[in-house]
Structure formats: C-alpha cells, structure tokens
Design an enzyme around this catalytic site. Structure first.
Site: not given
Ligand code: ADP
Length: 165
Positions: A17, A41, A90, A128
């Site tokens: 992130h 969730k 990703r 995450s």
């Molecule tokens: P969501 O529940 O919307 O997927 P996240 O917090 O997991 O929320 O992710 C928010 C955004 O960050 C999404 O667009 C996700 O693809 C991106 N994201 C999560 N992890 C990574 C990573 N390791 N590298 C790049 N983008 C990421």
C-alpha cells in the site's frame, strides 16, 4: 489542485500500500487514504486502529491525509473533489475485479478516473491477509509492514517465534 482518493480495507497497511501511496504522491497534489467502514469482512483491527496505523505510517508525507468513508466510494470521492480513485494492481488475478469496479464507478461518476499503479515487483505477492496469517502464527512480518504495524501485530499475537528468509 489534483486530489486522489485511495480506498481500501488496509487491515493492516503494508509496504505494498505504501508503495502505491508514494507513487501517487508524485502525481497528485493531495492523496487521501480512506478506510472503508462498511466492509462486510470481519476486520482484525477496528476502523479507528487502522486509521491510526496508516496515519503513523504516512507521517513523513505531508500531502497525504487519512480518512474513513461509508457507502459508495464515488460519492465520497465527489464530496472530496477528487479527480481520481487509486487502486493497486499486483497481478492478473487482481484485474477482473478491479476492471469491473472501475467500469461501474465510471458509469456512476464519469468525471472521476480510476488510476491503477503497479507496486515494485517485490511487493506483488503481498497482501494484508497474508500478513495477518503470518502474524497469527507468530512469524516475523518486519519485511512486509512498517514498524508501527509490526508492533501492533506483535501486541495482538505475541512475539514472533520464526523469521522469514
Ligand atoms: P480491498 O479490501 O479494497 O482489496 P486493500 O486494503 O486490501 O483493500 O487494498 C486496497 C488497494 O490496495 C487495492 O487496490 C489493492 O489492490 C491494493 N493493494 C493491496 N496490496 C497491495 C500490494 N502489495 N501492492 C500493490 N497494491 C496493493
């Protein structure tokens, strides 16, 4: 002033992130990281805890702000005068869902663009839920999350008993 909104669960924020946020800082005058309150969730960290962890992690970046939102992200983005929604891409596996969301959001608010940013390849396997799983099994997560998040996970699950090569 170009404003981008970066929505997500951030449960918890990871270096993936942060990589997206740092790239966005170069492109936008202001980046608003916003935590979804209405997620179906069951989160590990409460909304307030997630906001505090993000705020600490983005403290070095003066143009980044942290907030929360309810309801549709396009409504929130409009209320903040945002020109863009940020998402991280990703791998191909992210594409289908992100593509659907981006097109639906464009239908709802054609003036707001979805901008996809690719993280450094070393973060492409990171998410995450993997971090939560490692921490739950008391495995070191220091390579994947900032120090304040590592400390918060350690407080939840205990001191790691295993390191990652
Ligand atoms: P969501 O529940 O919307 O997927 P996240 O917090 O997991 O929320 O992710 C928010 C955004 O960050 C999404 O667009 C996700 O693809 C991106 N994201 C999560 N992890 C990574 C990573 N390791 N590298 C790049 N983008 C990421």
């Amino acid at each position: 002033m170009k404003i981008a909104v970066y929505p997500g669960s951030f449960d918890p924020i990871t270096y993936g992130h942060l990589d997206v946020i740092e790239r966005a800082i170069e492109m936008f005058d202001r980046v608003i990281v916003t935590v979804a309150r209405n997620s179906s969730k069951q989160p590990l960290f409460s909304t307030e805890e997630r906001v505090a962890l993000i705020a600490e992690a983005v403290r070095p970046f003066p143009t980044v702000e942290v907030d929360t939102f309810d309801g549709l992200i396009v409504d929130y983005a409009r209320s903040r005068n945002a020109a863009a929604l940020l998402r991280g891409l990703r791998a191909v596996s992210d594409f289908e869902y992100e593509f659907q969301m981006a097109l639906m959001n464009r239908k709802l608010a054609s003036e707001i663009a979805t901008v996809f940013l690719m993280p450094h390849e070393k973060f492409t396997y990171l998410n995450s839920s993997i971090v939560r799983e490692l921490a739950r099994h008391r495995t070191e997560v220091g390579d994947f999350v900032p120090d304040n998040v590592r400390a918060a996970l350690e407080q939840r699950f205990g001191v790691p008993q295993r390191s990652v090569q």
